[in-house]
Design a protein around this motif. Structure first.
Motif, PDB file in Angstrom:
ATOM      1  N   PHE A  51      -6.643  -9.704  -1.454  1.00 25.00           N
ATOM      2  CA  PHE A  51      -6.428  -9.063  -2.749  1.00 25.00           C
ATOM      3  C   PHE A  51      -7.009  -7.662  -2.716  1.00 25.00           C
ATOM      4  N   GLY A  52      -6.526  -6.814  -3.619  1.00 28.41           N
ATOM      5  CA  GLY A  52      -7.064  -5.465  -3.664  1.00 28.41           C
ATOM      6  C   GLY A  52      -6.358  -4.586  -4.680  1.00 28.41           C
ATOM      7  N   SER A  53      -6.930  -3.392  -4.889  1.00 25.13           N
ATOM      8  CA  SER A  53      -6.393  -2.436  -5.853  1.00 25.13           C
ATOM      9  C   SER A  53      -5.097  -1.809  -5.381  1.00 25.13           C
ATOM     10  N   GLU A  54      -4.916  -1.721  -4.073  1.00 22.60           N
ATOM     11  CA  GLU A  54      -3.708  -1.130  -3.523  1.00 22.60           C
ATOM     12  C   GLU A  54      -3.260  -1.950  -2.322  1.00 22.60           C
ATOM     13  N   LEU A  55      -1.974  -1.872  -2.023  1.00 23.82           N
ATOM     14  CA  LEU A  55      -1.421  -2.639  -0.912  1.00 23.82           C
ATOM     15  C   LEU A  55      -2.044  -2.254   0.417  1.00 23.82           C
ATOM     16  N   LYS A  56      -2.438  -0.988   0.565  1.00 18.10           N
ATOM     17  CA  LYS A  56      -2.978  -0.548   1.850  1.00 18.10           C
ATOM     18  C   LYS A  56      -4.217  -1.338   2.243  1.00 18.10           C
ATOM     19  N   SER A  57      -4.979  -1.814   1.258  1.00 22.33           N
ATOM     20  CA  SER A  57      -6.167  -2.592   1.605  1.00 22.33           C
ATOM     21  C   SER A  57      -5.788  -3.970   2.144  1.00 22.33           C
ATOM     22  N   LEU A  58      -4.740  -4.568   1.584  1.00 24.32           N
ATOM     23  CA  LEU A  58      -4.266  -5.860   2.090  1.00 24.32           C
ATOM     24  C   LEU A  58      -3.707  -5.720   3.496  1.00 24.32           C
ATOM     25  N   LYS A  59      -3.008  -4.619   3.733  1.00 22.49           N
ATOM     26  CA  LYS A  59      -2.370  -4.405   5.037  1.00 22.49           C
ATOM     27  C   LYS A  59      -3.394  -4.172   6.144  1.00 22.49           C
ATOM     28  N   ALA A  60      -4.625  -3.835   5.769  1.00 20.53           N
ATOM     29  CA  ALA A  60      -5.668  -3.621   6.772  1.00 20.53           C
ATOM     30  C   ALA A  60      -6.246  -4.925   7.298  1.00 20.53           C
ATOM     31  N   HIS A  61      -5.899  -6.061   6.674  1.00 19.12           N
ATOM     32  CA  HIS A  61      -6.368  -7.366   7.162  1.00 19.12           C
ATOM     33  C   HIS A  61      -5.648  -7.707   8.465  1.00 19.12           C
ATOM     34  N   PHE A  62      -6.379  -8.273   9.406  1.00 20.18           N
ATOM     35  CA  PHE A  62      -5.826  -8.505  10.749  1.00 20.18           C
ATOM     36  C   PHE A  62      -4.650  -9.481  10.761  1.00 20.18           C
ATOM     37  N   ALA A  63      -4.519 -10.321   9.726  1.00 20.79           N
ATOM     38  CA  ALA A  63      -3.437 -11.313   9.712  1.00 20.79           C
ATOM     39  C   ALA A  63      -2.157 -10.785   9.064  1.00 20.79           C
ATOM     40  N   TRP A  64      -2.146  -9.536   8.655  1.00 20.34           N
ATOM     41  CA  TRP A  64      -0.976  -8.986   7.954  1.00 20.34           C
ATOM     42  C   TRP A  64       0.241  -8.911   8.868  1.00 20.34           C
ATOM     43  N   GLN A  65       1.351  -9.492   8.439  1.00 19.66           N
ATOM     44  CA  GLN A  65       2.620  -9.369   9.155  1.00 19.66           C
ATOM     45  C   GLN A  65       3.793  -9.621   8.208  1.00 19.66           C
ATOM     46  N   GLN A  66       3.662  -9.142   6.982  1.00 15.52           N
ATOM     47  CA  GLN A  66       4.649  -9.442   5.952  1.00 15.52           C
ATOM     48  C   GLN A  66       5.938  -8.640   6.144  1.00 15.52           C
ATOM     49  N   ALA A  67       7.062  -9.282   5.851  1.00 17.78           N
ATOM     50  CA  ALA A  67       8.368  -8.638   5.945  1.00 17.78           C
ATOM     51  C   ALA A  67       8.742  -7.997   4.610  1.00 17.78           C
ATOM     52  N   ILE A  68       9.643  -7.024   4.657  1.00 14.07           N
ATOM     53  CA  ILE A  68      10.140  -6.389   3.441  1.00 14.07           C
ATOM     54  C   ILE A  68      10.969  -7.391   2.640  1.00 14.07           C
ATOM     55  N   ASP A  69      10.758  -7.413   1.341  1.00 12.43           N
ATOM     56  CA  ASP A  69      11.480  -8.307   0.440  1.00 12.43           C
ATOM     57  C   ASP A  69      12.753  -7.598  -0.038  1.00 12.43           C
ATOM     58  N   ARG A  70      13.900  -8.087   0.412  1.00 17.58           N
ATOM     59  CA  ARG A  70      15.173  -7.427   0.077  1.00 17.58           C
ATOM     60  C   ARG A  70      15.468  -7.508  -1.425  1.00 17.58           C
ATOM     61  N   ASP A  71      15.050  -8.584  -2.074  1.00 18.54           N
ATOM     62  CA  ASP A  71      15.232  -8.665  -3.526  1.00 18.54           C
ATOM     63  C   ASP A  71      14.424  -7.585  -4.241  1.00 18.54           C
ATOM     64  N   ALA A  72      13.233  -7.292  -3.713  1.00 15.77           N
ATOM     65  CA  ALA A  72      12.413  -6.238  -4.311  1.00 15.77           C
ATOM     66  C   ALA A  72      13.056  -4.874  -4.119  1.00 15.77           C
ATOM     67  N   VAL A  73      13.705  -4.680  -2.980  1.00 12.95           N
ATOM     68  CA  VAL A  73      14.420  -3.422  -2.759  1.00 12.95           C
ATOM     69  C   VAL A  73      15.534  -3.262  -3.792  1.00 12.95           C
ATOM     70  N   ALA A  74      16.238  -4.351  -4.075  1.00 10.52           N
ATOM     71  CA  ALA A  74      17.306  -4.311  -5.077  1.00 10.52           C
ATOM     72  C   ALA A  74      16.755  -3.922  -6.443  1.00 10.52           C
ATOM     73  N   LEU A  75      15.609  -4.480  -6.806  1.00 10.64           N
ATOM     74  CA  LEU A  75      14.986  -4.125  -8.074  1.00 10.64           C
ATOM     75  C   LEU A  75      14.563  -2.667  -8.087  1.00 10.64           C
ATOM     76  N   PHE A  76      14.023  -2.208  -6.975  1.00  4.27           N
ATOM     77  CA  PHE A  76      13.616  -0.808  -6.881  1.00  4.27           C
ATOM     78  C   PHE A  76      14.805   0.129  -7.076  1.00  4.27           C
ATOM     79  N   MET A  77      15.922  -0.181  -6.448  1.00  2.00           N
ATOM     80  CA  MET A  77      17.093   0.681  -6.576  1.00  2.00           C
ATOM     81  C   MET A  77      17.660   0.662  -8.001  1.00  2.00           C
ATOM     82  N   GLN A  78      17.417  -0.404  -8.714  1.00  2.00           N
ATOM     83  CA  GLN A  78      17.845  -0.443 -10.109  1.00  2.00           C
ATOM     84  C   GLN A  78      16.936   0.374 -11.015  1.00  2.00           C
ATOM     85  N   PHE A  79      15.617   0.249 -10.822  1.00  3.97           N
ATOM     86  CA  PHE A  79      14.664   0.744 -11.812  1.00  3.97           C
ATOM     87  C   PHE A  79      13.730   1.830 -11.312  1.00  3.97           C
ATOM     88  N   ASN A  80      13.881   2.305 -10.082  1.00  2.27           N
ATOM     89  CA  ASN A  80      13.065   3.319  -9.417  1.00  2.27           C
ATOM     90  C   ASN A  80      11.592   2.917  -9.238  1.00  2.27           C
TER      91      ASN A  80
END
Length: 637
Positions: free
Chosen positions: A166-195
């Motif tokens: 957990f953390g205030s920003e995603l960059k802190s989560l990504k610094a954990h050694f177990a990080w290997q998350q994939a991009i969420d295509r549904d989230a990309v769709a939402l982003f393209m709708q709502f910026n």
């Protein structure tokens, strides 16, 4: 204002030294959020680790450092934000004989005392403020993640196998050694709708934003209980009060004064953003009445008069006798910020007003550590122009048979936006101010899309939607059938646009330069009062924010602020055809668009050609794609 992060390794896979090294890496990605100090707390036996980066605002001594233990030793907290009524909470604890022997005067220590005396749920109901909290209960071996009512402070979380991060920003989560998350295509769709990407989603699979007003409790069996302690829908459904205009004006002024008085409390210099608009001018006026010295105010100016608010801000600052600082920015200086956007925002975020927001925060940070702003006033008091014209248009269109509306839509889009703009250049010379239009062509083409809508909720989605991605997910659902369409739009903006766009924009831009921002309109007591009022006190005679204007009129003559709403943007359409053309073109090539296999190169490149030729202004749609491409290159290229 600070940065928090941590993890709970429920499987206890790593030893204390490994926990420490991992925690430090996560913590120090948040240096910009807290340059004044750093702290760790680890319980290797439980697998729990909390970290904190400090931006010292209250109690600058070591007694304000975090993570902090409660006096009885039960709780450990890492917390970002401010509890504005902490002195009142302290007095209550003393009066109830629940106060410990105080070590300092920070709001963090008072929060812990409240949790000890009253429990978590009751304490949260008493707190007035903005906050993201990680609280470890040693006795129950449970972790609580908590976010403020409106969503001013961010908090991300997710499981990396058997480890909760957990953390205030995603960059802190990504610094954990177990990080290997994939991009969420549904989230990309939402982003393209709502910026932006609405909560609880993030750009990564199985990583989430805690929603505003929620508490997430996690136990040692990895069971998660997510509950709301405050919800806007409950507030918005309460019956509206019968109140006179004078009493409503007096009460709003009183509520705002109380919020501002508490938000001016700090052990560091405090100032305010001043755009010259209604909301920021009201905040500054009420600050000045409660300050023994001139308030420090800040404005960004642009040479292009269509985007420049500095002249009006300067006049209001002179009238209120503030200590005013303005900075006129060249296009070159503004554009120079663009390469850093991906690092500021961690995930794709394409509200182009992020550029001037960052620059005014940077200006303010040269003089103060805390700055108040007028954000939230538009959503609470019907400030957006679309609230007026959408409701009016729908009242006229809904009686037309749909085939006629489809025909009208086709007629509107046959005329290019540039031609409509040229026509309105002439019409604006003879039309009254309230009827004059900027970017008339794009508005009329957007109206063409509204014409074919089948219901009010559909209109709202079409107005905000940039790309039609076919996503069935809605960023916010209105459940205010007893209210007007305008109020339903205000509600949906408060649920989605405010926390996921406006507050993200301000938090990341300000925190990039270690500036704390505070928003008096988002004091939940102001929010609750605003929703108790009828719409007739917010829109009257075609003017938005009527009640806020009535408060401001007591301090500032209307002729200094009464002008068409400008927004806070940059000439993005021109930049994409000019100085940003080469940079954007490199990101929009087929090879770059095919890297991730998420976006359709043909659709994107057609809009790019149309925009470059001047046939259409696709600035916002293209900015979404360009920002996604730049983000992808920065983190995954």
């Amino acid at each position: 204002m600070c940065g928090i992060t941590g993890f709970w390794d429920t499987a206890k896979q790593i030893n204390a030294d490994q926990m420490h090294n991992t925690l430090c890496k996560m913590r120090d990605t948040l240096l910009h959020r807290g340059p004044d100090g750093a702290g760790n707390w680890i319980d290797a036996n439980a697998g729990i680790a909390l970290a904190h980066r400090r931006l010292a605002i209250l109690d600058l001594s070591e007694h304000g450092q975090q993570p902090m233990h409660s006096a009885n030793g039960r709780y450990v907290i890492s917390y970002n934000g401010e509890i504005y009524n902490h002195l009142e909470i302290k007095q209550r604890l003393v009066a109830e004989n629940c106060a410990p022997a105080w070590r300092g005067h920070s709001d963090t220590e008072i929060m812990l005392a409240a949790f000890t005396a009253w429990g978590i749920e009751k304490s949260l109901q008493q707190f007035v403020g903005m906050f993201a909290i990680a609280l470890w209960d040693k006795q129950e071996q449970q972790l609580y993640l908590i976010r403020d009512r409106i969503g001013e402070k961010p908090l991300y979380y997710g499981w990396l196998q058997n480890c909760l991060v957990f953390g205030s920003e995603l960059k802190s989560l990504k610094a954990h050694f177990a990080w290997q998350q994939a991009i969420d295509r549904d989230a990309v769709a939402l982003f393209m709708q709502f910026n932006c990407i609405p909560a609880p989603h993030t750009i990564y699979e199985n990583i989430y934003k805690l929603e505003p007003g929620h508490v997430l409790r996690i136990n040692q069996h990895k069971e998660m209980h997510n509950t709301a302690y405050w919800q806007l829908k409950d507030v918005a459904k309460q019956p509206q009060v019968a109140i006179s205009e004078k009493d409503a004006t007096d009460r709003l002024e009183e509520h705002l004064k109380q919020a501002i008085q508490q938000q001016m409390l700090a052990d560091v210099p405090v100032g305010a953003f001043l755009s010259g608009g209604i909301d920021s001018s009201t905040v500054v006026a009420l600050m000045q009445t409660q300050s023994s010295r001139p308030v420090k105010t800040f404005t960004i100016g642009f040479d292009d008069p269509a985007y420049n608010e500095a002249l009006q801000a300067k006049q209001i600052a002179a009238h209120l006798q503030t200590q005013h600082t303005e900075l006129y920015l060249s296009a070159e200086k503004t554009r120079a910020v663009i390469p850093d956007l991906a690092s500021f925002y961690d995930e794709p975020f394409a509200d182009s007003s992020q550029l001037p927001t960052y620059l005014i925060a940077k200006l303010a940070r040269e003089h103060v550590t805390v700055s108040l702003s007028g954000d939230g006033g538009d959503e609470l008091f019907a400030g957006y122009n679309r609230y007026n014209w959408t409701a009016n248009i729908w009242r006229k269109l809904e009686y037309l048979p749909r085939p006629l509306r489809i025909m009208l839509s086709s007629i509107l889009v046959k005329v290019p936006p540039r031609s409509w703009d040229q026509l309105f250049v002439l019409l604006n010379k003879i039309l009254p101010t309230r009827l004059q239009q900027r970017n008339a062509g794009e508005k009329l083409h957007k109206l063409a899309g509204v014409c074919t809508a089948t219901e009010l909720a559909d209109i709202y989605q079409r107005l905000l939607r940039h790309w039609d991605t076919g996503s069935k997910q809605s960023a916010a659902v209105s459940d205010l059938s007893a209210r007007t369409f305008t109020e339903s739009m205000m509600y949906m903006d408060s649920m989605r646009y405010l926390p996921d766009d406006i507050l993200v924009k301000v938090d990341r831009a300000a925190m990039a330069v270690s500036l704390e921002t505070r928003m008096p309109f988002l004091d939940h007591r102001v929010v609750e009062f605003a929703w108790s009022l009828p719409l007739t006190l917010k829109i009257r005679d075609g003017k938005n924010k009527w009640l806020v204007r009535e408060v401001l009129n007591r301090y500032v003559p209307p002729q200094l602020y009464d002008r068409p709403k400008m927004g806070f943007g940059v000439p993005l359409d021109q930049w994409l055809r000019g100085p940003l053309k080469e940079w954007a073109n490199d990101l929009l090539t087929s090879s770059m668009l095919n890297k991730h296999n998420v976006l359709d190169p043909k659709q994107v490149q057609k809009k790019w050609r149309d925009h470059l030729s001047g046939a259409r202004n696709w600035q916002f749609q293209l900015w979404d794609v360009i920002i996604f491409q730049a983000w992808y290159e920065a983190y995954h290229g």
